[in-house]
Design a protein around this motif. Structure first.
Motif, PDB file in Angstrom:
ATOM      1  N   TRP A 173      -5.007  -3.867  -1.473  1.00 44.84           N
ATOM      2  CA  TRP A 173      -6.446  -3.718  -1.220  1.00 44.84           C
ATOM      3  C   TRP A 173      -7.189  -3.788  -2.551  1.00 44.84           C
ATOM      4  CZ3 TRP A 173      -8.862  -3.626   3.414  1.00 44.84           C
ATOM      5  CH2 TRP A 173      -8.101  -3.370   4.559  1.00 44.84           C
ATOM      6  N   ASP A 204      -9.610  -2.254  -3.756  1.00 47.59           N
ATOM      7  CA  ASP A 204     -10.035  -0.981  -4.375  1.00 47.59           C
ATOM      8  C   ASP A 204      -8.928  -0.373  -5.250  1.00 47.59           C
ATOM      9  OD1 ASP A 204      -9.250  -0.601  -1.366  1.00 47.59           O
ATOM     10  OD2 ASP A 204      -8.682   1.272  -2.332  1.00 47.59           O
ATOM     11  N   ASP A 205      -7.684  -0.734  -4.985  1.00 50.43           N
ATOM     12  CA  ASP A 205      -6.562  -0.061  -5.669  1.00 50.43           C
ATOM     13  C   ASP A 205      -6.640  -0.199  -7.174  1.00 50.43           C
ATOM     14  OD1 ASP A 205      -3.881  -0.470  -3.206  1.00 50.43           O
ATOM     15  OD2 ASP A 205      -5.896   0.347  -3.104  1.00 50.43           O
ATOM     16  N   ASN A 228       0.847  -1.189   0.000  1.00 54.25           N
ATOM     17  CA  ASN A 228       0.000   0.000   0.000  1.00 54.25           C
ATOM     18  C   ASN A 228       0.884   1.243   0.000  1.00 54.25           C
ATOM     19  OD1 ASN A 228      -2.311   1.580   0.049  1.00 54.25           O
ATOM     20  ND2 ASN A 228      -2.981   0.940   2.091  1.00 54.25           N
TER      21      ASN A 228
HETATM   22  C1  LIG Z   1     -10.280  -0.089   4.235  1.00 55.37           C
HETATM   23  C2  LIG Z   1      -9.081   0.500   3.567  1.00 55.37           C
HETATM   24  C3  LIG Z   1      -8.205   1.317   4.295  1.00 55.37           C
HETATM   25  C4  LIG Z   1      -7.096   1.860   3.661  1.00 55.37           C
HETATM   26  C5  LIG Z   1      -6.184   2.733   4.393  1.00 55.37           C
HETATM   27  C6  LIG Z   1      -6.100   2.953   5.751  1.00 55.37           C
HETATM   28  C7  LIG Z   1      -5.103   3.875   5.986  1.00 55.37           C
HETATM   29  C8  LIG Z   1      -4.606   4.213   4.777  1.00 55.37           C
HETATM   30  O1  LIG Z   1      -5.260   3.514   3.797  1.00 55.37           O
HETATM   31  C9  LIG Z   1      -6.870   1.570   2.318  1.00 55.37           C
HETATM   32  O2  LIG Z   1      -5.866   1.953   1.486  1.00 55.37           O
HETATM   33  C10 LIG Z   1      -6.167   1.405   0.278  1.00 55.37           C
HETATM   34  N1  LIG Z   1      -5.386   1.570  -0.812  1.00 55.37           N
HETATM   35  N2  LIG Z   1      -7.300   0.696   0.314  1.00 55.37           N
HETATM   36  C11 LIG Z   1      -7.753   0.764   1.613  1.00 55.37           C
HETATM   37  C12 LIG Z   1      -8.874   0.220   2.222  1.00 55.37           C
END
Ligand SMILES: Cc1cc(-c2ccco2)c2oc(N)nc2c1
Length: 157
Positions: free
Chosen positions: A118, A120-121, A34
């Motif tokens: 994640w 969603d990325d 991430n």
């Molecule tokens: C649920 C979730 C949280 C985060 C997150 C928390 C703190 C920084 O990012 C995500 O980051 C990404 N890319 N998908 C994410 C989904």
């Protein structure tokens, strides 16, 4: 329904055709690559929080951040709404170092390990990499399944 909002930051560090990601070694999102980020403390602005988290997690000191996205995450059965403010960092000092939280690694823009990130990325990175600002809302079931989402292009954030 009473939802509480928790504000988080996510800093995406970029250099020519490459993106710096960190492998989360413990805690929330463990085992996923991430950007760098975390909770915003009461005594700081969102961008101050982004700078602090980036340095804590990677050793890099951001010299310029651009707000590029706002992502809202909710989880089935959990009233907490995550509001994640996403920043692009192209000017920074230092070299990325492994910390207790994160193992940093540069990835080519066409070699991003979405299957270890994640879910969603893969949906918003293409907008980010084209310089398009966005606002998204994702409903998760557990940590690996998105039940539904909206993703909107924004001219200003
Ligand atoms: C649920 C979730 C949280 C985060 C997150 C928390 C703190 C920084 O990012 C995500 O980051 C990404 N890319 N998908 C994410 C989904």
């Amino acid at each position: 329904m009473s939802t509480s909002q928790k504000i988080f930051t996510l800093a995406m560090v970029r250099k020519t055709n490459a993106l710096l990601l960190g492998l989360k070694k413990k805690g929330f999102g463990e085992g996923k690559w991430n950007g760098f980020g975390g909770k915003v403390e009461k005594d700081e602005t969102i961008s101050e929080g982004a700078v602090r988290e980036l340095e804590e997690e990677s050793g890099l000191v951001a010299k310029c951040l651009t707000k590029i996205g706002i992502l809202e995450f909710e989880f089935v059965g959990d009233p907490v709404l995550f509001e994640v403010h996403v920043f692009d960092v192209t000017q920074y000092e230092g070299e990325p170092v492994e910390t207790e939280e994160m193992k940093p690694q540069w990835f080519p823009e066409d070699g991003i390990p979405y299957e270890k990130m994640w879910p969603d990325d893969i949906l918003w990175y293409p907008l980010y990499l084209k310089g398009i600002k966005f606002r998204g809302h994702f409903l998760y079931q557990g940590y690996d399944t998105i039940l539904n989402y909206t993703l909107t292009q924004m001219d200003h954030l």
